[in-house]
Design an enzyme around this catalytic site. Structure first.
Site, PDB file in Angstrom:
ATOM      1  N   ASP A 187       0.901  -1.150   0.000  1.00 19.57           N
ATOM      2  CA  ASP A 187       0.000   0.000   0.000  1.00 19.57           C
ATOM      3  C   ASP A 187       0.937   1.196   0.000  1.00 19.57           C
ATOM      4  OD1 ASP A 187      -1.550   2.227   0.684  1.00 19.57           O
ATOM      5  OD2 ASP A 187      -2.995   1.017   1.785  1.00 19.57           O
ATOM      6  N   HIS A 188       1.067   1.868  -1.133  1.00 19.68           N
ATOM      7  CA  HIS A 188       2.131   2.882  -1.246  1.00 19.68           C
ATOM      8  C   HIS A 188       1.940   4.029  -0.255  1.00 19.68           C
ATOM      9  CE1 HIS A 188      -0.783   4.779  -4.068  1.00 19.68           C
ATOM     10  NE2 HIS A 188      -0.252   5.901  -3.650  1.00 19.68           N
ATOM     11  N   HIS A 250      -5.957   2.677   1.583  1.00 23.66           N
ATOM     12  CA  HIS A 250      -5.244   3.871   2.042  1.00 23.66           C
ATOM     13  C   HIS A 250      -5.836   4.475   3.319  1.00 23.66           C
ATOM     14  CE1 HIS A 250      -3.291   3.385  -1.683  1.00 23.66           C
ATOM     15  NE2 HIS A 250      -4.055   4.149  -2.431  1.00 23.66           N
TER      16      HIS A 250
END
Length: 493
Positions: A187-188, A250
């Site tokens: 999950d960047h 996110h």
């Protein structure tokens, strides 16, 4: 891509990139690897094998890599350095269903390991559609590729499934070749230094942690605002929507850094996040109706943006949400009575920005601008403190002031690109910045409960907000019925 990384050792090994011709590889992965290499964190003793169906040559592959690096840095003067870097890259055409292609891949890996004298680290990056995970994992196993001596780790992009059931199926497919401790789900947002700063600031400042509870904090607000419409992603987005594109991953990850109890040891951070997510109750039909707002945009008043339903590959009667906002109540002594509000959407007039607001309880005469801590995640970065002082000119009414980061202390350092940090941590075998299976299960539990409630409700009356506005009116009503207001209007200026 400037700024120091939290690194202590140089890494070496073989990277196998499935989906080497894709958009993500060119926009993010090649520039991130180049920057790791520039700073000396990625050793000269590494090689990358790119695979995809396209019949590219090594030379053409090198051109793609060099051009992506120059485009990202907007600097042609680095061309020669980028060309030297690209010589570590090799291309092998691969059909996911053909075992022989994997045998050629394995042969190339063994050859490059000898040529570059790499460490026994093999990092597989699945930048491919999830439907190919199982066949790719199976063929890596059956050809003995993952049996080569050394560490074999796999990095995966979101979305990891479309619900809990599909996520379980994907996980079983990956387990054919990889153990859980070798699976790195990206999950960047978790790789963003500004997101990690939420946890770090709490950890480094006991005075802040002392008020980080329901006695002092009235509520939290998490905003991920996007000014651009869906654009060319209509086919993908219409199968996903804002709930799965932004909330399930996110927002819930950011939420866990905000609300978790601080771990006693850094190695226990996942247990702390998992425990917090378990304290979020599943939504019922009733709580979904009361606490979740969804929206879809129409064309804007200037007719610059198409209505969502008019975008190519989007169903003309689509009920996919391009906006979602909500109120989350946490079942814990720490946060009882302190709700977490969130909102995210496409084509919003507030611009593109991400912030977390910790709004403190009002002990003054009722100033409409409350005291708060603000974590600036994007594009502004750092922490702001908004607090009340005595108004000037002899008045004793409260007047808000804002304390902003001192650039003379922080200098001109820019956070590292999240993919730099994440790839580096995967090479080290450090899962701290990746989503565990236990976290993922809780995230899907929460998102699935909202989806199930929506499925049981009548079709929404879409569109319900115009593009280039602040979103549906119900999102404002959601927080105002609790006698609160959204405090951030725009942070991208």
């Amino acid at each position: 891509m400037k700024g120091p990384l939290p690194m202590r050792q140089q890494v070496s090994g073989i990277i196998v990139l499935f989906g080497a011709s894709g958009d993500l590889a060119q926009r993010k992965l090649y520039p991130s690897l180049f920057h790791l290499f520039q700073q000396g964190w990625l050793s000269e003793r590494f090689a990358l094998i790119g695979t995809a169906r396209r019949p590219w040559t090594d030379e053409h592959f090198h051109e793609i890599i060099v051009n992506s690096i120059i485009a990202y840095n907007q600097d042609d003067s680095i061309r020669e350095e980028a060309q030297k870097f690209a010589k570590h890259f090799f291309y092998v055409s691969n059909d996911a269903s053909k075992t022989d292609d994997y045998l050629l891949l394995k042969e190339k890996m063994v050859d490059l390991q000898k040529t570059y004298q790499t460490d026994k680290n093999f990092l597989y990056y699945f930048s491919i559609v999830p439907s190919l995970f199982e066949i790719t994992s199976k063929n890596l196993k059956e050809t003995g590729t993952t049996s080569l001596e050394g560490n074999h780790r796999v990095i995966l992009e979101k979305p990891f499934g479309t619900d809990l059931a599909s996520a379980i199926s994907l996980n079983k497919a990956l387990n054919i070749s990889f153990h859980e401790n070798d699976i790195y789900r990206i999950d960047h947002y978790v790789g963003k230094e500004t997101v990690l700063n939420i946890w770090a600031t709490r950890q480094f400042n006991p005075f802040l942690e002392a008020v980080w509870n329901n006695q002092y904090i009235d509520h939290f607000q998490i905003t991920l605002s996007e000014n651009l419409p869906v654009g060319t992603r209509g086919g993908y987005y219409d199968q996903t929507g804002a709930l799965l594109d932004m909330f399930q991953n996110h927002i819930l990850q950011v939420l866990s850094f905000v609300g978790m109890d601080l771990p006693k040891d850094i190695k226990e951070i996942h247990q702390s996040k998992e425990a917090f997510l378990r304290q979020i109750p599943s939504f019922t039909l009733e709580t979904t109706q009361k606490q979740i707002v969804r929206g879809q945009y129409s064309e804007d008043l200037s007719n610059i943006y198409l209505a969502y339903r008019d975008i190519p590959e989007v169903d003309s009667s689509s009920t996919t949400e391009t906006f979602v906002a909500g109120k989350i109540e946490v079942n814990s002594p720490r946060w009882s009575g302190t709700p977490f509000y969130f909102r995210t959407g496409k084509a919003l007039s507030s611009g593109k920005y991400t912030v977390v607001e910790a709004v403190l309880k009002d002990r003054s005469s009722g100033n409409s601008l409350p005291n708060r801590f603000t974590f600036l995640i994007h594009p502004k970065k750092g922490i702001e403190i908004s607090m009340n002082q005595k108004a000037l000119k002899g008045h004793f009414a409260p007047q808000i002031i804002r304390l902003t980061p001192d650039q003379s202390l922080t200098g001109k350092q820019e956070p590292s690109e999240s993919y730099e940090i994440l790839i580096y941590y995967a090479f080290l075998g450090n899962q701290m910045l990746f989503t565990t299976w236990e976290e993922l299960k809780e995230q899907w539990r929460i998102a699935d409960s909202i989806k199930a409630a929506w499925a049981a409700l009548p079709a929404p009356d879409f569109p319900n907000y115009a593009a280039n506005t602040l979103g549906p009116d119900d999102a404002i009503a959601l927080i105002e019925k609790d006698h609160r207001k959204w405090v951030s209007k725009r942070y991208n200026a």
